[in-house]
Motif scaffolding. Structure first.
Motif, PDB file in Angstrom:
ATOM      1  N   PRO A 128       9.919 -16.284  -6.021  1.00 12.77           N
ATOM      2  CA  PRO A 128       8.510 -16.029  -5.693  1.00 12.77           C
ATOM      3  C   PRO A 128       7.593 -16.090  -6.909  1.00 12.77           C
ATOM      4  CG  PRO A 128       9.837 -14.032  -5.445  1.00 12.77           C
ATOM      5  CD  PRO A 128      10.779 -15.130  -5.806  1.00 12.77           C
ATOM      6  N   THR A 132       3.444 -12.553  -5.516  1.00 12.31           N
ATOM      7  CA  THR A 132       4.454 -11.529  -5.237  1.00 12.31           C
ATOM      8  C   THR A 132       4.740 -10.685  -6.480  1.00 12.31           C
ATOM      9  OG1 THR A 132       5.436 -13.009  -3.629  1.00 12.31           O
ATOM     10  CG2 THR A 132       6.793 -11.164  -4.329  1.00 12.31           C
ATOM     11  N   LYS A 136       3.948  -6.798  -6.610  1.00 12.57           N
ATOM     12  CA  LYS A 136       5.125  -5.957  -6.786  1.00 12.57           C
ATOM     13  C   LYS A 136       4.944  -5.038  -8.000  1.00 12.57           C
ATOM     14  CE  LYS A 136      10.076  -6.736  -7.199  1.00 12.57           C
ATOM     15  NZ  LYS A 136      10.507  -7.207  -8.494  1.00 12.57           N
ATOM     16  N   THR A 195       7.799  -3.179  -1.583  1.00 12.87           N
ATOM     17  CA  THR A 195       7.763  -4.541  -2.134  1.00 12.87           C
ATOM     18  C   THR A 195       8.448  -5.563  -1.215  1.00 12.87           C
ATOM     19  OG1 THR A 195       9.686  -3.956  -3.413  1.00 12.87           O
ATOM     20  CG2 THR A 195       7.588  -3.903  -4.555  1.00 12.87           C
ATOM     21  N   ARG A 199       6.543  -9.061   0.190  1.00 16.28           N
ATOM     22  CA  ARG A 199       7.095 -10.416   0.147  1.00 16.28           C
ATOM     23  C   ARG A 199       7.096 -11.046   1.542  1.00 16.28           C
ATOM     24  NH1 ARG A 199      12.561 -11.763  -3.107  1.00 16.28           N
ATOM     25  NH2 ARG A 199      11.514 -10.431  -4.588  1.00 16.28           N
TER      26      ARG A 199
END
Ligand code: ADP
Ligand code: MG
Length: 292
Positions: A128, A132, A136, A195, A199
């Motif tokens: 990713p 992301t 994150k 997280t 995603r």
């Protein structure tokens, strides 16, 4: 961030300016390798790139005095073997502290079709990209009892706005309220609980983007995708992050576009031109100018 540290960082921002520009050079793709394409961009170190004019090797006597190489310096430069994590660490990770302290920030990838914008911003399921990684790291930094994160994800295609998290919402409008805040009424937002969910939300949104093949990129994204990450502190809006994967700037001749593709290209180039005007105006310190 504590008061003194924040003040130091603010001074740093004021000294260095609010805009950070990084360049990422991608490896040659299979088509380019098969055609034995000339590689014209090299990263020299973590700030400079070298541009080589193919004419340098053409032995053209009339042009032998021309300058065939140029170096350009950026806030950061990345070569073809750089990972998303390295790009994130040097460019987007430092934004987290600012957003947690209540600032807004925007990150966008700009470049020709096929340059690697979607690869960098979105990446793949296995690998990713910055959207992301940044979301994150923001999530890892905050205390969930104090802060809440909301995500909205929209695309602008041919000047039409669509909600990537709720496609049934149809075409959305862009409005400006009396305080000058730009809003998209009806745009859905989801609370990002962890997280893994972040995603998943991004992957679902990306799968709905308008993509078409052009001669310059087999999976060319023909829309601008904007991920809006809003941070609330004790239910009061605190900081906002905008992460944007722009549609490619392009010359119609490079992409062999006709008809619908050509019309899309014109809308893309028009919006990128407007973005260029905004950046020029911001960086020239020419405040108060209305940018159409
Ligand atoms: P853009 O969004 O700028 O039009 P893409 O991100 O779709 O371009 O990239 C075009 C192709 O090049 C994709 O197949 C992508 O996987 C590949 N690519 C782009 N950047 C890199 C990179 N840094 N490393 C490896 N492959 C890359
Ligand atoms: Mg793209």
């Amino acid at each position: 961030m504590r008061g003194a540290e924040l003040k130091r960082n603010m001074n740093e921002i004021e000294k260095r300016g609010f805009v950070c520009v990084a360049v990422r050079v991608r490896p040659l793709n299979e088509t380019e390798k098969t055609k034995k394409a000339f590689q014209c961009v090299y990263s020299l170190d973590n700030q400079r790139v070298l541009l080589v004019d193919p004419e340098k090797f053409e032995n053209n006597i009339l042009r032998q005095n021309r300058q065939h190489e140029r170096q350009f310096s950026y806030d950061a430069a990345f070569g073809p073997n750089t990972s998303h994590d390295e790009v994130h660490a040097a460019t987007t990770a430092p934004l987290i502290d600012y957003v947690v302290s209540g600032f807004n920030a925007t990150v966008f990838a700009y470049g020709a079709t096929g340059a690697g914008k979607t690869y960098t911003m979105i990446g793949t399921k296995e690998n990713p990209g910055l959207m992301t990684l940044l979301t994150k790291s923001l999530y890892e930094k905050i205390n969930p009892d104090e802060y809440t994160v909301y995500l909205s994800y929209l695309e602008v295609y041919n000047e039409i706005i669509k909600d990537l998290l709720n496609p049934s919402a149809g075409i959305l409008e862009l409005l400006e309220d009396d305080k000058g805040n730009v809003q998209v009424p009806g745009l859905s937002r989801v609370k990002a609980p962890n997280t893994i969910k972040i995603r998943q939300i991004l992957q679902e949104g990306n799968a709905r983007r308008t993509q078409e093949a052009t001669a310059a990129n087999k999976v060319s994204s023909r829309s601008h995708a904007l991920l809006q990450v809003t941070l609330y502190k004790h239910a009061v809006q605190h900081g906002k992050l905008f992460l944007i994967d722009l549609a490619g700037s392009e010359r119609a001749s490079n992409t062999l576009n006709r008809g619908k593709r050509l019309k899309e290209g014109a809308a893309i180039n028009r919006s990128l031109l407007a973005l260029g005007n905004v950046i020029n105006s911001l960086s020239s310190g020419n405040k108060g100018r209305y940018i159409a």
